[in-house]
Design a protein around this motif. Structure first.
Motif: not given
Length: 451
Positions: A215-240
């Motif tokens: 889920t969001e917190t676990v996913y964002n921590r595990s993937k550790a994306f390089v971006y720091r734009d304030g968006r939640s990667p989990y929400r970006v990816v599930t939207d996609n």
């Protein structure tokens, strides 16, 4: 006895007539049984036959002559593996090798926008494919596909980090009149509406695999994306994921399960069902991380593997109950090869033009180059070589289907937990095949085939 799936005629011909059994009969090692409403299913992993036995037949199997002639019941002293080896050898000898190379796993880049702690590619070089190499790739494909349709598999790194190379390859192939379709393994972060449309129209993307680690917190921590734009990667990816499904692209979600996220993945399964349940083209499967090959490199104890196996089983059951795992039926024939590495008709293309036989090898073990007309025969033979049987192979129901390649790092060990999962998956496939057969018999009103 009713025949749900008939046996392979080729396999029965190789096995020949049933052997004498002065010392009594037993089930062959390669027979799995499963009680169902109406009787007991018996599946033969060597002959591929699936039978429905009545309770009485299962209780007294030696009274059923077809079980004897079909190699379900064999002499007590029979060396099962020697007969399986004979079948595998003959079928491998009979197999017609592909005349052309029609499957290409292409690395547009070895760079990635995520930093997953378990990634086996950590520490490897990160280079993009240039426009010149992309054009050479298309030319090579056109020159080696023999006019046949081509399957492109975009890999990485993260392939979307260099989508320009994908554009070039597809445009060049289309200009050369080469028919193609594609699949992709991606984290899907960089998709947007425009890129999804391009994926459908230009890349001819039919299927994509995306990993979700929680889920969001676990996913964002595990993937550790390089971006720091304030968006939640989990929400970006599930939207996609939703964008891709709406565009008609099949999405396979891979849930990497570890002890740190196993319980969280149960919550993720529920949330995926809430959001995507019933969506056409969506399937979800699990992959257990029995060892870490990335920054947290280590192997697990037997106790940890057992615990992880149980947690994976619980997750698979949850996905099945939610209708997210899809329905997998039994394959009708024995596999002729393990994967792309020993198929004879597939290559990987690295960003620098090197050619390989397995996507796990991105920096060595190359078989050729875009600039060279021939492939290295020694490397081809090396990747087709099989590992010798293990002691556990003598008792394994899956042995007829199992091809263990020497160069495959994932097959260096055969874990008890892996065999347990294979058994569970096969039992589920038996039930799914049986249910499909029942539905067909009911819908068509045909009498069942009885022996």
């Amino acid at each position: 006895m009713q025949i749900v799936l008939p046996p392979s005629g080729s396999v029965l011909k190789i096995l020949g007539a049933a052997r004498p059994a002065e010392g009594g009969l037993r089930w062959m090692t390669y027979v799995l049984t499963c009680p169902v409403e109406g009787g007991v299913l018996a599946f033969h992993t060597l002959t591929r036959a699936l039978l429905l036995l009545s309770p009485e037949e299962f209780a007294a199997p030696d009274a059923v002559s077809a079980l004897r002639s079909g190699w379900f019941r064999v002499p007590q002293t029979l060396n099962d593996r020697s007969y399986a080896d004979r079948v595998r050898f003959v079928l491998k000898t009979m197999r017609k090798k592909p005349q052309h190379i029609t499957s290409y796993t292409i690395f547009p880049t070895t760079d990635c926008n995520a930093r997953c702690f378990y990634c086996y590619e950590l520490g490897r070089s990160r280079i993009p494919m240039s426009d010149a190499v992309a054009r050479k790739t298309a030319a090579y494909i056109a020159g080696h596909c023999g006019g046949e349709s081509v399957q492109l598999n975009w890999f990485g790194g993260e392939p979307l980090c260099n989508s320009a190379a994908i554009d070039t390859i597809c445009s060049e192939l289309a200009a050369k009149g080469v028919a193609y379709s594609s699949t992709m393994i991606s984290n899907a972060y960089l998709f947007d509406d425009a890129l999804v449309q391009k994926a459908v129209a230009q890349w001819r993307l039919r299927r994509i695999q995306i990993t979700l680690d929680g889920t969001e917190t676990v996913y964002n921590r595990s993937k550790a994306f390089v971006y720091r734009d304030g968006r939640s990667p989990y929400r970006v990816v599930t939207d996609n994921v939703g964008r891709l499904l709406n565009a008609g692209i099949s999405v396979k979600l891979r849930l990497n399960i570890d002890l740190h996220n196993a319980d969280d993945l149960l919550l993720l399964a529920d949330r995926l069902h809430e959001r995507f349940g019933g969506s056409k083209g969506l399937t979800v499967y699990t992959h257990a991380l029995y060892s870490h090959t990335g920054s947290a490199r280590r192997s697990r104890t037997a106790e940890e593997r057992d615990l992880l196996c149980r947690k994976q089983q619980a997750l698979q059951e949850r996905l099945a109950a939610l209708g997210l795992s899809g329905r997998h039926t039994l394959r009708r024939s024995l596999p002729a090869h393990r994967c792309m590495a020993d198929s004879g008709g597939a290559l990987t293309v690295l960003p620098n033009g090197e050619l390989g036989l397995c996507e796990q090898y991105s920096e060595d073990h190359f078989v050729g180059h875009l600039d060279r007309p021939t492939l290295d025969g020694a490397v081809l033979r090396d990747f087709a070589a099989e590992r010798p049987p293990l002691a556990d192979c003598e008792r394994c129901f899956f042995y007829p289907e199992c091809i263990r390649l020497k160069q495959c790092s994932e097959q260096a060990e055969c874990l008890a937990q892996t065999r347990a999962r294979l058994r569970t998956d096969t039992l589920r496939a038996m039930q799914s095949t049986y249910e499909a057969w029942l539905k067909k018999e009911t819908d068509e009103g045909e009498p069942p085939q009885v022996c």
